[in-house]
Design a protein around this motif. Structure first.
Motif, PDB file in Angstrom:
ATOM      1  N   GLU A   1      -0.037  11.695  -6.595  1.00 48.89           N
ATOM      2  CA  GLU A   1      -0.315  10.334  -6.142  1.00 48.89           C
ATOM      3  C   GLU A   1       0.922   9.451  -6.063  1.00 48.89           C
ATOM      4  OE1 GLU A   1      -3.859   8.488  -7.663  1.00 48.89           O
ATOM      5  OE2 GLU A   1      -4.615  10.413  -8.377  1.00 48.89           O
ATOM      6  N   MET A   2       2.006   9.854  -6.713  1.00 50.32           N
ATOM      7  CA  MET A   2       3.208   9.031  -6.672  1.00 50.32           C
ATOM      8  C   MET A   2       4.426   9.879  -6.317  1.00 50.32           C
ATOM      9  SD  MET A   2       2.507   7.316 -10.358  1.00 50.32           S
ATOM     10  CE  MET A   2       1.100   6.250 -10.669  1.00 50.32           C
ATOM     11  N   PRO A   3       4.312  10.748  -5.318  1.00 50.78           N
ATOM     12  CA  PRO A   3       5.445  11.647  -5.046  1.00 50.78           C
ATOM     13  C   PRO A   3       6.701  10.885  -4.634  1.00 50.78           C
ATOM     14  CG  PRO A   3       3.832  11.783  -3.273  1.00 50.78           C
ATOM     15  CD  PRO A   3       3.205  10.965  -4.358  1.00 50.78           C
ATOM     16  N   ASP A   4       6.536   9.745  -3.968  1.00 52.08           N
ATOM     17  CA  ASP A   4       7.728   9.015  -3.529  1.00 52.08           C
ATOM     18  C   ASP A   4       8.460   8.380  -4.702  1.00 52.08           C
ATOM     19  OD1 ASP A   4       7.334   9.695  -0.853  1.00 52.08           O
ATOM     20  OD2 ASP A   4       5.833   8.104  -0.644  1.00 52.08           O
ATOM     21  N   ASP A   5       7.692   7.907  -5.692  1.00 52.14           N
ATOM     22  CA  ASP A   5       8.335   7.377  -6.897  1.00 52.14           C
ATOM     23  C   ASP A   5       9.098   8.493  -7.609  1.00 52.14           C
ATOM     24  OD1 ASP A   5       6.981   5.160  -6.189  1.00 52.14           O
ATOM     25  OD2 ASP A   5       5.913   4.875  -8.091  1.00 52.14           O
ATOM     26  N   VAL A   6       8.468   9.689  -7.646  1.00 56.03           N
ATOM     27  CA  VAL A   6       9.109  10.816  -8.326  1.00 56.03           C
ATOM     28  C   VAL A   6      10.420  11.160  -7.634  1.00 56.03           C
ATOM     29  CG1 VAL A   6       8.915  13.299  -8.767  1.00 56.03           C
ATOM     30  CG2 VAL A   6       6.969  11.789  -9.242  1.00 56.03           C
ATOM     31  N   ILE A   7      10.361  11.281  -6.304  1.00 51.20           N
ATOM     32  CA  ILE A   7      11.567  11.690  -5.575  1.00 51.20           C
ATOM     33  C   ILE A   7      12.617  10.585  -5.612  1.00 51.20           C
ATOM     34  CG2 ILE A   7      12.447  12.297  -3.285  1.00 51.20           C
ATOM     35  CD1 ILE A   7       9.605  13.693  -2.953  1.00 51.20           C
TER      36      ILE A   7
END
Lengths: 441, 327
Positions: A178-184
């Motif tokens: 749900e938060m892949p962009d925050d992770v990357i």
């Protein structure tokens, strides 16, 4: 691609299906929130507010000058109702700030307003500390400490830990989905901070959706998604380093001694929010599961929320609860009350009925050797158990007892149901007590 | 929400337990029991049942009398009884079973602290005691298909292949195939290598034992008897007769692998198998006694603590010592 792994370990039932496909549910903060001043490893904090003060959401409410620490922020706006002794996640009463939620959710100023691209590595470290970020996998090691290696230690490998190997827990998986962009985004910041062109993300093969989302989004970025075999304790720092790099962290040393930094995936997302938006750590994902919970869920929870509110958000219990576990079933701590609040390291809350809470009587060791073959640290748990019960600290040290990370694999497989980890823990405590005494004299 | 159970992690456990392991061992011994019924009649079951009852009974009584917790439900006494019976000739009288069981359970096991603390395999201690005390009864081998159902009657005695090879008894060696399926004289449970092998495969599949001890043990005996054959035999014949007789399969699969009295580490288990194999060869070849499996295992049992100490696994993160200094 060949799946990476380590030697030893166990295959407990994953039990993740109850929550793995359930999207995050953000829960309302309750009326009263509890912020223990001891949340994790490191120095206890000193309150920056007094009873009666008005606080804003995300306002820093406690801090200390110690390096090995991270400040604490309120997750709601409201009034400081009390600063007193309340239960924390170690079942002890510790100094705690109690905040009465006014329901307004007035935000404090962001902790910084600079553009993320203008931040220097040192500024980033400072912000990460200022945002109160600690390892969110459970142990809660202050993250800025990991990112500040002494000058003689060159960091060559940045490893992001997405191997959520504890049964039941799915909070890291939900972060990835749900938060892949925050992770990357967080990974990119860390790569810049550590001046690395490459980063490894370890994910167990039982999370294929998470693997494909991140693979899709990290093409040609120097971020390598490493598929790991599902095995407990793959998420242990030393085991994930071994699986991905082949390196062994020497006994008594830290990952940075072999040039590695391992950061939990949920922590990475928090780092991104702190650096990009100036948001401090003030909420977290908690998997609420176990056979006594009516509707197991992944909750997005304001820090300081008592467990009671989490259970209510999951439709309450369907069976009488006999055991509360904070964290996963392998390394989590059994809690004494649902009044205990969520802290930064609370990755899960499990409620077990009598069926799962039962403790079996132990019988003599029959020396079957299963504990030896599963020990990821290559120890002989049954021998440690024997000497620990005898109190022979000298032999225990010789047998590398301090190398035990208490993952519980030995106890899990023991057919004689012996409390191996418990006994080893007692042995370690004795040794630590002796060493502390020696240091004093 | 009161009275929560608080205990040390981990909070979940594998379902397998000691009694399940012992149940598996008993199941694995069933093919050999069936084979012995075929060759020696129902008396094989009678002797086995007697030994199991006496062993469990001895443990129960001892623990009652000494005020200790009764542990017969762990299944270890039942396994000991079964293994003891397998080491007796089918013509053995009931009191041999009783004395053997009492020695195995009380002297070899309970005197040293009960399950997990005995340093020698209880069933083998029982057998060794009986063999030393009643050598005639203990070496009266019945030829297959000659025994009565329950009453020993006048059995046609038969020399074991090892005794024949040793030259201590007259007789002709049976065919190798007969030896493999068990159509030879010997103890109740030792004759059929085939049935024992089936049980061994079951134990390995169920992950009760690893192949390390049985394989190295049998291979060591095979290699040594091949290279140094018995007088008058080809290397191959010598090897086959040696590995298929004298309870080698019973010993290698079921006795040398006894958890309590064998090394706990993988390397230690290889040493156990190797040591048992060498000792068996030496006893059979140079000793006065034709067999050698029991004593080899007992000797290696005694060496087990030492083996364990020297085969400790290298702890994760052990720093490799630099060799050779400056080069």
């Amino acid at each position: 691609m060949a799946k990476l792994t380590f030697s030893g370990g166990i295959h407990p039932l994953g039990k993740k299906s109850a929550t793995k496909d359930k999207p995050l549910v953000t829960i309302e903060a309750p009326e009263l929130l509890y912020f223990p001043l001891s949340q994790h490893i490191g120095a206890p904090l000193k309150p920056l507010v007094s009873v009666g003060d008005k606080v804003l959401k995300m306002q820093k409410i406690a801090d200390t000058d110690a390096f090995m620490s991270a400040p604490l922020h309120s997750s709601v706006s409201g009034k400081v109702k009390d600063i007193g002794m309340y239960l924390n996640h170690t079942n002890s009463k510790v100094p705690t700030i109690v905040i009465e939620n006014d329901g307004e959710y007035q935000d404090a100023e962001p902790i910084h307003t600079k553009s993320i691209d203008d931040l220097s590595p040192d500024e980033m470290r400072k912000i990460i500390r200022e945002a109160g970020i600690v390892g969110m996998g459970g142990a809660g090691f202050p993250t800025h400490v990991k990112l500040s290696p002494p000058e003689d230690k060159q960091i060559t490998h940045l490893i992001i830990n997405g191997a959520e190997c504890e049964p039941y827990l799915t909070s890291d998986r939900r972060v990835m989905l749900e938060m892949p962009d925050d992770v990357i985004g967080g990974i990119r910041c860390l790569m810049r901070l550590l001046n690395l062109s490459k980063c490894y993300v370890g994910i167990e093969d039982n999370a294929p959706e998470a693997i494909s989302i991140l693979q899709e989004k990290t093409k040609n970025t120097g971020i390598d998604i490493c598929v790991l075999k599902k095995k407990y304790p793959q998420g242990s720092e030393k085991q994930i380093i071994n699986a991905i790099t082949g390196k062994e962290v020497p006994i008594g040393k830290l990952p940075m001694d072999v040039g590695c930094v391992v950061i939990n995936i949920g922590t990475v997302a928090e780092i991104y929010r702190a650096l990009a938006q100036g948001i401090p750590l003030h909420r977290r994902i908690v998997t609420v599961s176990g056979d006594a919970v009516r509707n197991p869920s992944n909750l997005y929870v304001p820090l300081g929320t008592p467990f009671n509110a989490l259970v209510d958000a999951c439709g309450g219990t369907k069976e009488e609860t006999h055991k509360i576990i904070m964290g996963g079933p392998m390394m989590g701590i059994a809690g004494i009350s649902l009044d205990i609040p969520v802290v930064k390291g609370t990755s899960g809350l499990l409620l077990f009925s009598e069926k799962y809470a039962h403790n079996e009587a132990e019988i003599n060791c029959i020396r079957c050797g299963r504990c030896v073959s599963v020990c990821p640290m290559k120890l002989v748990p049954t021998t440690l158990d024997m000497y620990s019960r005898k109190g022979d600290t000298e032999t225990l040290i010789k047998n590398n007892i301090m190398n035990c990370m208490e993952c519980g694999s030995c106890t899990y497989v023991c057919p004689s149901k012996r409390y191996l980890v418990q006994s080893i823990r007692v042995g370690k405590q004795k040794i630590n007590a002796l060493r502390a005494k020696e240091a004093k004299n | 929400m009161e009275n929560m159970i608080v205990s040390s992690s981990p909070h979940i456990r594998d379902r397998d337990r000691t009694s399940h392991i012992m149940r598996d061992v008993c199941i694995a011994l069933v093919p050999a029991l069936i084979a012995s019924v075929i060759y020696f009649g129902g008396r094989a079951v009678y002797i086995t049942a007697l030994c199991m009852i006496f062993s469990v009974g001895a443990e129960f009584l001892w623990q009652k009398l000494t005020g200790r917790p009764v542990t017969i439900s762990d299944g270890t006494a039942a396994v000991t009884g079964m293994l003891l019976a397998f080491n007796l000739p089918v013509s053995a009288p009931w009191w041999i079973c009783l004395i053997g069981s009492v020695v195995a359970i009380i002297i070899a096991k309970q005197f040293f602290g009960g399950v997990g603390h005995n340093f020698m395999n209880p069933a083998l201690v029982g057998r060794a005691f009986l063999l030393a005390s009643w050598p005639v009864i203990m070496t009266k081998w019945s030829a297959p298909f000659t025994t009565g159902f329950i009453i020993p009657a006048d059995t046609v005695s038969s020399a074991t292949p090892l005794a024949i090879m040793k030259g201590s008894l007259e007789g002709t060696l049976p065919g190798i195939f007969d030896m493999f399926i068990g159509n030879i004289g010997g103890c109740i449970g030792e004759v059929s290598s085939l049935a024992l092998l089936l049980g061994g495969v079951y134990l390995v599949i169920r992950k009760v034992i690893s192949v390390r001890i049985p394989l190295t043990y049998i291979l060591t005996v095979a290699v040594l008897t091949f290279i140094f054959p018995s007088v008058g035999l080809s290397g191959f014949d010598s090897m086959m007769y040696n590995i298929l007789s004298g309870g080698l399969f019973l010993g290698a699969i079921f006795m040398a692998t006894d958890y309590v009295t064998s090394p706990i580490t993988a390397r230690g288990q290889l040493i156990m198998g190797l040591g048992c194999g060498i000792l068996t060869f030496v006893i059979r070849r140079f000793g006065a006694y034709p067999e050698g499996v029991s004593y080899s295992i007992l000797l290696m049992n005694v060496a087990t603590p030492l083996i364990d100490r020297f085969t400790q696994p290298k702890a994760f993160g052990t720093v490799k010592e630099k060799k050779g200094g400056a080069q």
